[in-house]
Design an enzyme around this catalytic site. Structure first.
Site, short mmCIF file in Angstrom:
data_model
loop_
_atom_site.label_atom_id
_atom_site.label_comp_id
_atom_site.label_asym_id
_atom_site.label_seq_id
_atom_site.Cartn_x
_atom_site.Cartn_y
_atom_site.Cartn_z
N LYS A 59 -8.57 -10.30 -13.17
CA LYS A 59 -9.44 -10.71 -12.02
C LYS A 59 -10.51 -9.17 -11.62
CE LYS A 59 -8.56 -10.97 -7.11
NZ LYS A 59 -8.85 -9.89 -6.33
N LYS A 77 -12.83 -4.16 -7.60
CA LYS A 77 -13.09 -2.64 -7.92
C LYS A 77 -11.69 -1.77 -8.36
CE LYS A 77 -14.55 -3.28 -3.69
NZ LYS A 77 -14.81 -4.04 -2.68
N LYS A 89 0.78 -1.16 0.15
CA LYS A 89 -0.11 -0.09 0.04
C LYS A 89 1.00 1.44 0.16
CE LYS A 89 -3.90 -2.18 2.30
NZ LYS A 89 -4.73 -2.27 3.36
P1 ADP Z 1 -11.55 -5.73 -4.42
O1 ADP Z 1 -10.78 -6.26 -5.23
O2 ADP Z 1 -12.92 -5.56 -5.68
O3 ADP Z 1 -11.47 -4.53 -3.91
P2 ADP Z 1 -11.94 -6.69 -2.01
O4 ADP Z 1 -10.40 -6.93 -2.00
O5 ADP Z 1 -12.75 -5.84 -0.97
O6 ADP Z 1 -12.46 -6.82 -3.52
O7 ADP Z 1 -12.21 -8.47 -1.75
C1 ADP Z 1 -13.49 -8.77 -0.63
C2 ADP Z 1 -13.46 -10.12 -0.79
O8 ADP Z 1 -13.95 -10.81 -1.90
C3 ADP Z 1 -12.20 -10.87 -0.50
O9 ADP Z 1 -12.56 -11.98 0.01
C4 ADP Z 1 -11.89 -11.30 -1.67
O10 ADP Z 1 -11.12 -12.63 -1.76
C5 ADP Z 1 -12.98 -11.62 -2.68
N1 ADP Z 1 -13.00 -11.35 -4.06
C6 ADP Z 1 -12.64 -10.23 -4.52
N2 ADP Z 1 -12.62 -10.09 -5.81
C7 ADP Z 1 -12.71 -11.46 -6.20
C8 ADP Z 1 -12.71 -12.05 -7.58
N3 ADP Z 1 -12.56 -11.71 -8.56
N4 ADP Z 1 -12.95 -13.62 -7.30
C9 ADP Z 1 -13.11 -14.27 -6.29
N5 ADP Z 1 -13.31 -13.59 -5.06
C10 ADP Z 1 -13.00 -12.13 -5.01
#
Ligand code: ADP
Ligand code: TRP
Length: 335
Positions: A205, A208, A126
């Site tokens: 993948k 957000k 980060k």
């Molecule tokens: P983002 O990458 O959208 O910010 P987060 O890091 O907040 O998502 O992830 C929140 C939860 O959702 C975590 O447990 C993460 O493993 C799961 N997650 C996020 N993106 C995916 C994805 N593309 N496929 C499967 N699980 C995901």
């Protein structure tokens, strides 16, 4: 006597499963399939008692706009409830509503070696990426340890990226227990190595941070537009297409039944079936499959009174546990 033994056994058998969900945005299809649905399934297991919370204090490290943060907190809570998190059996709460966590964070800070935080992967990552490298980001793992230890959690299901944070929690808890006697439950992490990665509309993948998400909670019209944006190659309509390299098919096969998937493979192979047709089929499938959850999500977002009622109910239960643990910590520390 026999009954008591039976009940005591039952109590011992019950595991407190705790996890935090950052309120960094509206949950997307990747979050739903990768995190929400598996965790809700775990919370429905009669052997578990689930404490799930919205980590809004953690999201303050990156989100400074309070209106956005509140909107995200509501969206995350509504999504968990829409997907069947049962608050009559389990506990759902906002981290910030139990300020005891901040006091415990301070105590734990004083038991956390500086190099352990300085070497944490997520802090390094980060601080390389973000322009706002604040002290909150640095002590992020200590607040997370307090989240877990304050509620006597036995099991903490998290993604692979959180593994080191769990190790830090266990280290802090063990060293505190070593100096002051048994105070904290040392939690086990549960890392699901085989959680599938859902791809986004660009084939990377879904995340957000990549702006490639599918938001199933938006209106039909916007959802359809969102799905029509999925990137595909330029194979002409009349030619056969390869489903195994297609981003639309990748999502379709996760959501559809075996028969539907077999049918879709035939459509791709026969030609005269365009990506537009496949996208329309995916759109209709999402609408049908998630009709109930989409309706419930909207009900909660349109009735924030009810959403808050369920959260406040969870917060009252969570607070009771938190106060008991904190009392013990204060006593052991001589405060
Ligand atoms: P983002 O990458 O959208 O910010 P987060 O890091 O907040 O998502 O992830 C929140 C939860 O959702 C975590 O447990 C993460 O493993 C799961 N997650 C996020 N993106 C995916 C994805 N593309 N496929 C499967 N699980 C995901
Ligand atoms: N750091 C976690 C994440 O980004 C969220 C979180 C905060 C958490 N506190 C927690 C997860 C306590 C498990 C337990 O996903």
């Amino acid at each position: 006597m026999a009954i008591c033994l039976f009940i005591c056994d039952k109590i011992k058998d019950m595991s407190r499963v705790l996890t935090g969900i950052q309120s960094t945005g509206k949950p997307h299809l990747g979050n739903i399939l990768g995190a929400i649905q598996p965790a809700v399934a775990m919370s429905n297991d009669p052997k578990n008692e689930a404490y799930f919370f919205i980590a809004d204090l953690h999201s303050l490290t990156t989100i400074k706009d309070s209106a956005v943060r509140v909107e995200n907190v509501n969206a995350v809570a509504a999504a968990w409830l829409a997907f069947g998190f049962d608050t009559t059996k389990n506990v759902l709460y906002r981290q910030s509503k139990i300020p005891e966590v901040c006091e415990l964070t301070w105590y734990l800070n004083c038991f956390t070696p500086f190099p352990m935080l300085a070497n944490a992967h997520s802090f390094k990552d980060k601080s390389d990426r973000l322009s706002d490298v604040n002290a909150g980001l640095f002590i992020y793992p200590v607040l997370m340890a307090a989240d877990i230890l304050l509620y006597n959690a036995d099991i903490v299901p998290v993604g692979k990226d959180q593994k080191q944070h769990l190790e830090i929690t266990r280290d802090i808890a063990s060293s505190f227990n070593h100096q002051y006697g048994d105070t904290f439950v040392v939690p086990e992490s549960k890392i699901d190595e085989k959680v599938m990665t859902i791809t986004g509309i660009d084939g990377q993948k879904m995340s957000k941070s990549y702006g490639n998400t599918i938001d199933i909670f938006q209106s039909d019209k916007k959802l359809r537009k969102n799905i029509m944006q999925i990137m595909t190659d330029s194979t002409p309509l009349e030619e056969p297409k390869n489903p195994d390299t297609c981003n639309v098919f990748a999502l379709y096969q996760i959501l559809a039944s075996e028969d539907q998937v077999a049918e879709m493979r035939k459509n791709y192979a026969r030609g005269n079936y365009g990506y537009g047709h496949a996208k329309q089929a995916l759109f209709e499938l999402i609408i049908e499959k998630y009709a109930d959850q989409r309706a419930k999500y909207n009900d909660f977002m349109n009735d924030l009174g009810e959403l808050n009622r369920q959260l406040e109910e969870g917060e009252a239960k969570a607070r009771e546990v938190a106060q008991n643990v904190l009392k013990k910590v204060r006593k052991n520390l001589g405060f």
